[in-house]
Design an enzyme around this catalytic site. Sequence first.
Site, PDB file in Angstrom:
ATOM      1  N   HIS A 179       0.830  -1.202   0.000  1.00 27.72           N
ATOM      2  CA  HIS A 179       0.000   0.000   0.000  1.00 27.72           C
ATOM      3  C   HIS A 179       0.876   1.268   0.000  1.00 27.72           C
ATOM      4  CE1 HIS A 179      -3.923   1.902   1.089  1.00 27.72           C
ATOM      5  NE2 HIS A 179      -3.092   2.879   1.372  1.00 27.72           N
TER       6      HIS A 179
ATOM      7  N   LYS B 145       2.854   5.837  -7.507  1.00 28.64           N
ATOM      8  CA  LYS B 145       1.864   6.607  -8.280  1.00 28.64           C
ATOM      9  C   LYS B 145       2.259   8.077  -8.300  1.00 28.64           C
ATOM     10  CE  LYS B 145      -1.856   5.239  -6.085  1.00 28.64           C
ATOM     11  NZ  LYS B 145      -3.224   5.310  -5.596  1.00 28.64           N
ATOM     12  N   ASN B 146       2.665   8.596  -7.136  1.00 28.59           N
ATOM     13  CA  ASN B 146       3.048  10.013  -7.063  1.00 28.59           C
ATOM     14  C   ASN B 146       4.262  10.295  -7.932  1.00 28.59           C
ATOM     15  OD1 ASN B 146       0.990  10.487  -5.296  1.00 28.59           O
ATOM     16  ND2 ASN B 146       2.269  10.673  -3.478  1.00 28.59           N
TER      17      ASN B 146
ATOM     18  N   GLU C 281       1.402   3.903  -3.319  1.00 30.13           N
ATOM     19  CA  GLU C 281       1.123   5.348  -3.258  1.00 30.13           C
ATOM     20  C   GLU C 281       2.334   6.158  -3.711  1.00 30.13           C
ATOM     21  OE1 GLU C 281      -1.719   6.725  -2.886  1.00 30.13           O
ATOM     22  OE2 GLU C 281      -2.764   4.882  -2.354  1.00 30.13           O
TER      23      GLU C 281
HETATM   24  P1  ADP Z   1      -2.760  12.716  -4.577  1.00 28.34           P
HETATM   25  O1  ADP Z   1      -1.719  11.840  -5.215  1.00 28.34           O
HETATM   26  O2  ADP Z   1      -4.125  12.102  -4.586  1.00 28.34           O
HETATM   27  O3  ADP Z   1      -2.737  14.121  -5.116  1.00 28.34           O
HETATM   28  P2  ADP Z   1      -1.005  12.517  -2.290  1.00 28.34           P
HETATM   29  O4  ADP Z   1      -1.242  12.651  -0.821  1.00 28.34           O
HETATM   30  O5  ADP Z   1      -0.459  11.213  -2.754  1.00 28.34           O
HETATM   31  O6  ADP Z   1      -2.392  12.828  -3.003  1.00 28.34           O
HETATM   32  O7  ADP Z   1      -0.040  13.672  -2.763  1.00 28.34           O
HETATM   33  C1  ADP Z   1      -0.374  15.021  -2.500  1.00 28.34           C
HETATM   34  C2  ADP Z   1       0.325  15.962  -3.466  1.00 28.34           C
HETATM   35  O8  ADP Z   1       1.727  15.964  -3.205  1.00 28.34           O
HETATM   36  C3  ADP Z   1       0.201  15.615  -4.931  1.00 28.34           C
HETATM   37  O9  ADP Z   1      -0.994  16.108  -5.494  1.00 28.34           O
HETATM   38  C4  ADP Z   1       1.439  16.286  -5.526  1.00 28.34           C
HETATM   39  O10 ADP Z   1       1.174  17.653  -5.791  1.00 28.34           O
HETATM   40  C5  ADP Z   1       2.446  16.236  -4.386  1.00 28.34           C
HETATM   41  N1  ADP Z   1       3.450  15.148  -4.575  1.00 28.34           N
HETATM   42  C6  ADP Z   1       3.468  13.970  -3.945  1.00 28.34           C
HETATM   43  N2  ADP Z   1       4.512  13.216  -4.329  1.00 28.34           N
HETATM   44  C7  ADP Z   1       5.193  13.951  -5.249  1.00 28.34           C
HETATM   45  C8  ADP Z   1       6.370  13.724  -6.040  1.00 28.34           C
HETATM   46  N3  ADP Z   1       7.062  12.577  -5.968  1.00 28.34           N
HETATM   47  N4  ADP Z   1       6.780  14.730  -6.853  1.00 28.34           N
HETATM   48  C9  ADP Z   1       6.084  15.886  -6.934  1.00 28.34           C
HETATM   49  N5  ADP Z   1       4.965  16.150  -6.227  1.00 28.34           N
HETATM   50  C10 ADP Z   1       4.520  15.204  -5.397  1.00 28.34           C
HETATM   51 MG    MG Z   2      -0.930  10.112  -4.500  1.00 28.86          MG
END
Ligand code: ADP
Ligand code: MG
Length: 248
Positions: free
Chosen positions: A88, A95-96, A92
């Site tokens: 999990h 995906k980010n 996450e």
């Molecule tokens: P979501 O993916 O649904 O937007 P997350 O909690 O996973 O929610 O991430 C929140 C925000 O953090 C994302 O919308 C993005 O703007 C930023 N973020 C997270 N990980 C990264 C990354 N590896 N590089 C750039 N921005 C990131």
């Molecule tokens: Mg995310």
Amino acid sequence: TNRISFRMLINQHTLLFGDTACLGQPKHIGSIDPACNVTEVVRDAYVSAKMLCEKYYMTAPELKIEEINSKAPKKPIQVVYVPSHLFHMLFELFKNSMRATVELYENSSEGLPPVKAMVTLGKEDLSIKISDKGGGVPLQKIDRLFNYTYSTAPTPHLVPSQTAVPLAGFGYGLPICRLYARYFQGELSLYSIEGFGTDAVIHLKALSSDSFERLPVFNKSAWRHYQTGPEADDWSNPSSDPRDASTY
Ligand code: ADP
Ligand code: MG
């Protein structure tokens, strides 16, 4: 965190004593894998995130894995852990990283830079670093990323008849990922260099004797601590009184 704990208990009970008790993984104890191969879970989570990313963007960055076992070089890194929790968290983070990478390189003629995973075992810590070159986040915003519902992706519309899972947009990937990491005394940290990329590090306890369950304690002094918190209210942190806008 309490919900993770309840689910863990219910799962554990049904897996061990339910009707399908003998159908599970033979080497697992309920949902716990006494020899969880971390790199295998990293690969599984990457493959799942890649499928989702390809569905939305028609492309996804490659994965490069590096494994450093400082305790027993060249042996696979194993830990007593709940593989579904690890999956999990990694899902996450992948995906980010994929979203950031693809969105930054969308109109570029160069190929996508790979997402790198480093799995390292030390005496105390088992650390997993997921690095991307997706352009990063400014320092000022890093804390905000851990707020529930904070997202820079458009809010996904869920149509009940469709089973399509969104890649991003609900904004709870990171905060929940951190809850899972902390649940067994671990941590999730984000180090970002704006204009370059982001490193997300999951720290787990290498020894099962250190990774006991961590639950919130609601006693008097804990309550006082929550009441004096300087954060603004949201649905996850409600207050009974309306705040004085001049103080906040
Ligand atoms: P979501 O993916 O649904 O937007 P997350 O909690 O996973 O929610 O991430 C929140 C925000 O953090 C994302 O919308 C993005 O703007 C930023 N973020 C997270 N990980 C990264 C990354 N590896 N590089 C750039 N921005 C990131
Ligand atoms: Mg995310």
